[in-house]
Write a protein that holds these residues in place. Structure first.
Motif, PDB file in Angstrom:
ATOM      1  N   TYR A  32      18.120  -2.035  25.988  1.00 58.01           N
ATOM      2  CA  TYR A  32      17.340  -3.174  26.430  1.00 58.01           C
ATOM      3  C   TYR A  32      18.141  -4.468  26.493  1.00 58.01           C
ATOM      4  CZ  TYR A  32      13.271  -0.296  25.280  1.00 58.01           C
ATOM      5  OH  TYR A  32      12.341   0.705  25.218  1.00 58.01           O
ATOM      6  N   CYS A  33      17.761  -5.262  27.468  1.00 60.59           N
ATOM      7  CA  CYS A  33      18.104  -6.665  27.445  1.00 60.59           C
ATOM      8  C   CYS A  33      17.068  -7.324  26.546  1.00 60.59           C
ATOM      9  CB  CYS A  33      18.015  -7.235  28.868  1.00 60.59           C
ATOM     10  SG  CYS A  33      17.944  -9.027  28.970  1.00 60.59           S
ATOM     11  N   MET A  34      17.496  -8.189  25.628  1.00 62.63           N
ATOM     12  CA  MET A  34      16.578  -8.845  24.704  1.00 62.63           C
ATOM     13  C   MET A  34      16.605 -10.350  24.933  1.00 62.63           C
ATOM     14  SD  MET A  34      15.371  -6.299  23.007  1.00 62.63           S
ATOM     15  CE  MET A  34      14.502  -7.182  21.716  1.00 62.63           C
ATOM     16  N   GLY A  35      15.437 -10.954  24.814  1.00 62.97           N
ATOM     17  CA  GLY A  35      15.380 -12.383  25.073  1.00 62.97           C
ATOM     18  C   GLY A  35      14.406 -13.115  24.174  1.00 62.97           C
ATOM     19  N   TRP A  36      14.606 -14.401  24.091  1.00 61.42           N
ATOM     20  CA  TRP A  36      13.677 -15.311  23.413  1.00 61.42           C
ATOM     21  C   TRP A  36      13.108 -16.264  24.457  1.00 61.42           C
ATOM     22  CZ3 TRP A  36      11.857 -14.870  18.609  1.00 61.42           C
ATOM     23  CH2 TRP A  36      12.588 -14.141  17.666  1.00 61.42           C
ATOM     24  N   PHE A  37      11.814 -16.453  24.383  1.00 60.55           N
ATOM     25  CA  PHE A  37      11.103 -17.350  25.279  1.00 60.55           C
ATOM     26  C   PHE A  37      10.231 -18.276  24.452  1.00 60.55           C
ATOM     27  CE2 PHE A  37      12.054 -15.352  29.358  1.00 60.55           C
ATOM     28  CZ  PHE A  37      12.557 -14.139  28.924  1.00 60.55           C
ATOM     29  N   ARG A  38       9.806 -19.369  25.053  1.00 61.36           N
ATOM     30  CA  ARG A  38       8.896 -20.263  24.355  1.00 61.36           C
ATOM     31  C   ARG A  38       7.869 -20.824  25.331  1.00 61.36           C
ATOM     32  NH1 ARG A  38      13.161 -25.165  22.878  1.00 61.36           N
ATOM     33  NH2 ARG A  38      13.418 -26.011  24.997  1.00 61.36           N
ATOM     34  N   GLN A  39       6.748 -21.217  24.766  1.00 62.80           N
ATOM     35  CA  GLN A  39       5.659 -21.719  25.599  1.00 62.80           C
ATOM     36  C   GLN A  39       4.838 -22.731  24.813  1.00 62.80           C
ATOM     37  OE1 GLN A  39       2.957 -18.711  27.116  1.00 62.80           O
ATOM     38  NE2 GLN A  39       2.534 -19.936  28.938  1.00 62.80           N
ATOM     39  N   VAL A  40       4.503 -23.818  25.486  1.00 64.10           N
ATOM     40  CA  VAL A  40       3.578 -24.797  24.936  1.00 64.10           C
ATOM     41  C   VAL A  40       2.308 -24.748  25.779  1.00 64.10           C
ATOM     42  CG1 VAL A  40       5.395 -26.259  24.021  1.00 64.10           C
ATOM     43  CG2 VAL A  40       4.530 -26.679  26.322  1.00 64.10           C
ATOM     44  N   PRO A  41       1.182 -25.106  25.208  1.00 68.11           N
ATOM     45  CA  PRO A  41      -0.084 -25.034  25.953  1.00 68.11           C
ATOM     46  C   PRO A  41      -0.025 -25.841  27.243  1.00 68.11           C
ATOM     47  CG  PRO A  41      -0.519 -25.347  23.629  1.00 68.11           C
ATOM     48  CD  PRO A  41       0.962 -25.502  23.809  1.00 68.11           C
ATOM     49  N   GLY A  42      -0.475 -25.214  28.327  1.00 67.93           N
ATOM     50  CA  GLY A  42      -0.520 -25.907  29.601  1.00 67.93           C
ATOM     51  C   GLY A  42       0.754 -25.831  30.405  1.00 67.93           C
ATOM     52  N   LYS A  43       1.783 -25.194  29.840  1.00 72.52           N
ATOM     53  CA  LYS A  43       3.051 -25.068  30.552  1.00 72.52           C
ATOM     54  C   LYS A  43       3.438 -23.605  30.695  1.00 72.52           C
ATOM     55  CE  LYS A  43       5.120 -29.543  29.413  1.00 72.52           C
ATOM     56  NZ  LYS A  43       6.364 -30.220  28.923  1.00 72.52           N
ATOM     57  N   ALA A  91       7.032 -25.216  20.031  1.00 72.42           N
ATOM     58  CA  ALA A  91       6.436 -24.241  20.945  1.00 72.42           C
ATOM     59  C   ALA A  91       6.130 -22.962  20.189  1.00 72.42           C
ATOM     60  CB  ALA A  91       7.393 -23.914  22.095  1.00 72.42           C
ATOM     61  N   MET A  92       5.424 -22.061  20.869  1.00 71.68           N
ATOM     62  CA  MET A  92       5.299 -20.698  20.392  1.00 71.68           C
ATOM     63  C   MET A  92       6.494 -19.943  20.946  1.00 71.68           C
ATOM     64  SD  MET A  92       3.341 -18.620  18.633  1.00 71.68           S
ATOM     65  CE  MET A  92       1.612 -19.128  18.710  1.00 71.68           C
ATOM     66  N   TYR A  93       7.205 -19.267  20.072  1.00 67.29           N
ATOM     67  CA  TYR A  93       8.403 -18.534  20.467  1.00 67.29           C
ATOM     68  C   TYR A  93       8.107 -17.039  20.497  1.00 67.29           C
ATOM     69  CZ  TYR A  93      11.351 -22.648  20.307  1.00 67.29           C
ATOM     70  OH  TYR A  93      11.914 -23.872  20.578  1.00 67.29           O
ATOM     71  N   TYR A  94       8.539 -16.408  21.594  1.00 65.03           N
ATOM     72  CA  TYR A  94       8.298 -14.993  21.806  1.00 65.03           C
ATOM     73  C   TYR A  94       9.612 -14.238  21.958  1.00 65.03           C
ATOM     74  CZ  TYR A  94       3.551 -16.478  23.010  1.00 65.03           C
ATOM     75  OH  TYR A  94       2.290 -17.022  22.997  1.00 65.03           O
ATOM     76  N   CYS A  95       9.635 -13.061  21.398  1.00 68.40           N
ATOM     77  CA  CYS A  95      10.714 -12.111  21.600  1.00 68.40           C
ATOM     78  C   CYS A  95      10.282 -11.142  22.696  1.00 68.40           C
ATOM     79  CB  CYS A  95      10.947 -11.386  20.280  1.00 68.40           C
ATOM     80  SG  CYS A  95      12.002  -9.941  20.352  1.00 68.40           S
ATOM     81  N   ALA A  96      11.228 -10.714  23.535  1.00 67.14           N
ATOM     82  CA  ALA A  96      10.874  -9.818  24.617  1.00 67.14           C
ATOM     83  C   ALA A  96      12.015  -8.852  24.909  1.00 67.14           C
ATOM     84  CB  ALA A  96      10.538 -10.612  25.877  1.00 67.14           C
ATOM     85  N   ALA A  97      11.667  -7.726  25.524  1.00 64.40           N
ATOM     86  CA  ALA A  97      12.649  -6.705  25.869  1.00 64.40           C
ATOM     87  C   ALA A  97      12.476  -6.292  27.320  1.00 64.40           C
ATOM     88  CB  ALA A  97      12.493  -5.487  24.955  1.00 64.40           C
TER      89      ALA A  97
END
Length: 122
Positions: A32-43, A91-97
């Protein structure tokens, strides 16, 4: 399918450091390619950092030089070391694959954790 669980979020002051962890349910290093993402409400969700199966990394310009993505192959854990944090990093930080093309585009990632909240105060 791989399951991902993030941890390590919290509240910190600007300039401090924080390390996020993402535990995977299966061996991800070579698949897998692994990544970190983030999100704030409304964006929209924003790509922060990613590492491919050859350990090549890529970062968003806003975190380049401050954040480091890495993974412990033996423990099957992905990390995001966050240094010199700023209030804009809140932000809320997410891990993804992803098994596809390894970029910072969230649409490329099929598997996601539940997220961990990071709050930076000034």
């Amino acid at each position: 399918q791989v399951r991902l669980v993030e941890s390590g979020g919290g509240s910190v002051q600007a300039g401090e450091s924080l390390r996020l962890s993402c535990a995977a349910s299966e061996y991800t290093y070579s698949r897998y390619c692994m990544g970190w993402f983030r999100q704030v409400p409304g964006k929209e969700r924003e790509g922060v950092a990613r590492v491919n199966r050859y350990d090549y990394t890529d970062y968003a310009g806003s975190v380049e030089g401050r954040f480091t993505i890495s993974r412990d192959k033996a423990k099957n854990i992905l990390y995001l070391q966050m240094n010199s944090v700023k209030p804009d990093d809140t932000a809320m930080y997410y891990c993804a694959a992803s098994t596809g093309l390894c970029t910072l585009e969230s649409s490329r990632f099929a598997y996601w954790g539940q997220g961990t909240q990071v709050t930076v105060s000034s």
